[in-house]
Scaffold this active site. Sequence first.
Site, PDB file in Angstrom:
ATOM      1  N   GLY A  46       0.822  -1.614   0.046  1.00  0.00           N
ATOM      2  CA  GLY A  46       0.659  -0.016   0.009  1.00  0.00           C
ATOM      3  C   GLY A  46       0.973   1.494  -0.193  1.00  0.00           C
ATOM      4  O   GLY A  46       2.099   0.976   0.591  1.00  0.00           O
ATOM      5  N   GLN A  51       3.393   9.811   0.940  1.00  0.00           N
ATOM      6  CA  GLN A  51       4.749   9.427   1.238  1.00  0.00           C
ATOM      7  C   GLN A  51       5.432   9.375   0.217  1.00  0.00           C
ATOM      8  O   GLN A  51       6.427   9.051   0.057  1.00  0.00           O
ATOM      9  CB  GLN A  51       4.424   7.844   0.967  1.00  0.00           C
ATOM     10  CG  GLN A  51       3.778   7.367   2.370  1.00  0.00           C
ATOM     11  CD  GLN A  51       3.047   6.010   2.821  1.00  0.00           C
ATOM     12  OE1 GLN A  51       2.680   4.922   1.941  1.00  0.00           O
ATOM     13  NE2 GLN A  51       4.823   5.041   3.189  1.00  0.00           N
ATOM     14  N   CYS A  93       5.606  -0.087   7.352  1.00  0.00           N
ATOM     15  CA  CYS A  93       5.225   1.117   6.903  1.00  0.00           C
ATOM     16  C   CYS A  93       6.337   1.373   5.914  1.00  0.00           C
ATOM     17  O   CYS A  93       7.577   1.687   6.128  1.00  0.00           O
ATOM     18  CB  CYS A  93       4.976   2.595   6.934  1.00  0.00           C
ATOM     19  SG  CYS A  93       4.477   4.075   6.562  1.00  0.00           S
ATOM     20  N   LEU A  94       6.355   1.900   4.106  1.00  0.00           N
ATOM     21  CA  LEU A  94       8.156   2.400   3.678  1.00  0.00           C
ATOM     22  C   LEU A  94       8.581   3.875   4.018  1.00  0.00           C
ATOM     23  O   LEU A  94       9.552   4.277   4.143  1.00  0.00           O
ATOM     24  CB  LEU A  94       7.551   2.381   2.470  1.00  0.00           C
ATOM     25  CG  LEU A  94       6.366   1.194   1.774  1.00  0.00           C
ATOM     26  CD1 LEU A  94       6.084   1.081   0.264  1.00  0.00           C
ATOM     27  CD2 LEU A  94       7.924   0.188   1.557  1.00  0.00           C
ATOM     28  N   HIS A 135      -4.928   2.136   7.616  1.00  0.00           N
ATOM     29  CA  HIS A 135      -2.726   2.176   7.369  1.00  0.00           C
ATOM     30  C   HIS A 135      -2.559   3.502   6.453  1.00  0.00           C
ATOM     31  O   HIS A 135      -2.857   4.646   6.300  1.00  0.00           O
ATOM     32  CB  HIS A 135      -1.692   1.097   6.932  1.00  0.00           C
ATOM     33  CG  HIS A 135      -0.755   1.337   6.960  1.00  0.00           C
ATOM     34  ND1 HIS A 135       0.476   1.226   8.193  1.00  0.00           N
ATOM     35  CD2 HIS A 135      -0.239   2.282   6.009  1.00  0.00           C
ATOM     36  CE1 HIS A 135       1.771   1.453   7.739  1.00  0.00           C
ATOM     37  NE2 HIS A 135       1.632   2.191   6.932  1.00  0.00           N
ATOM     38  N   GLU A 136      -3.219   3.127   5.010  1.00  0.00           N
ATOM     39  CA  GLU A 136      -3.419   4.389   4.138  1.00  0.00           C
ATOM     40  C   GLU A 136      -4.438   5.312   4.598  1.00  0.00           C
ATOM     41  O   GLU A 136      -3.927   7.097   4.391  1.00  0.00           O
ATOM     42  CB  GLU A 136      -3.548   3.624   3.232  1.00  0.00           C
ATOM     43  CG  GLU A 136      -2.733   1.959   2.300  1.00  0.00           C
ATOM     44  CD  GLU A 136      -1.122   2.689   2.560  1.00  0.00           C
ATOM     45  OE1 GLU A 136      -0.456   3.475   2.940  1.00  0.00           O
ATOM     46  OE2 GLU A 136      -0.493   1.987   2.769  1.00  0.00           O
ATOM     47  N   HIS A 139      -2.258   7.207   6.540  1.00  0.00           N
ATOM     48  CA  HIS A 139      -1.530   8.328   5.983  1.00  0.00           C
ATOM     49  C   HIS A 139      -2.073   9.544   5.526  1.00  0.00           C
ATOM     50  O   HIS A 139      -1.402  10.511   5.837  1.00  0.00           O
ATOM     51  CB  HIS A 139      -1.160   7.905   5.049  1.00  0.00           C
ATOM     52  CG  HIS A 139       0.303   6.630   5.097  1.00  0.00           C
ATOM     53  ND1 HIS A 139       1.686   7.585   6.127  1.00  0.00           N
ATOM     54  CD2 HIS A 139       0.790   5.419   5.228  1.00  0.00           C
ATOM     55  CE1 HIS A 139       2.243   6.781   6.263  1.00  0.00           C
ATOM     56  NE2 HIS A 139       2.005   5.335   5.391  1.00  0.00           N
TER      57      HIS A 139
HETATM   58 NI    NI Z   1       2.294   3.762   5.773  1.00  0.00          NI
END
Ligand code: NI
Length: 172
Positions: A46, A51, A93-94, A135-136, A139
Site C-alpha cells: 500500500g 508518502q 510502513c515504507l 493504515h493508508e 497516512h
Molecule cells: Ni505506511
Amino acid sequence: MAIRPIVKWGHPVLHAPSAPVVEIDGSVAALVKDMVETMYAAPGIGLAAPQVAVPLRVIVIDLSVGKSARELIKLVNPEFVEKEGEQREEEGCLSVPGYGGAPARPTRVTVKGTDLDGKERVYTATELLARAFCHEIDHIDGLLFVDRLTPLKRDLLKRKLRKKAKAGDWEE
Ligand code: NI
C-alpha cells in the site's frame, strides 16, 4: 511512469492531513500511476500520496504486490463508512523502514471513495485488507502506525526514529 522517492518519518508532509482531490485531472492520473509503480518497486502492499510528498487524499493498495491485477485498488478521497471490532497485528510502513508495530485496528471496515473516472467505489474489507485501508487512510490524515501504538511503545520508537532522522540515516 516513474518511481518517486518515498519520504520518511519526520518529513512534515507525513505529519499533517492531506487535502481532498477537487478535480481528477491528468496530474492526479499520473500521480496514481507513479504511486502504483513506486509501491511495486519498494515492494509494498500500500502507498498513500503524502508518502511521495504529495499532500492529496489518494491511496493505492495491492495485497498481491502486482501478481494479480484485480487486487489493485486505486482510491481517491477515501473515507470510512463503517468500522467494527478490533485486531492487533504487526505492520510496517515504507516511510518507517526497518521498524514495525502492532497498532489497534478494526477487524472489518467499509470504505468509500472514487476511482479515477470519478465513479464511486465501495469496499468492505477484513483482516489484512482492513488493516491496509486503515493504515493508508491514516497516512492521508497525517498519522503513522507509530502514532497508534501504546504510549510506552510509541515513545520508545519515536526516540529511536528521532535519532535516526537527526543522523540523516533515512537517506538511501
Ligand atoms: Ni505506511
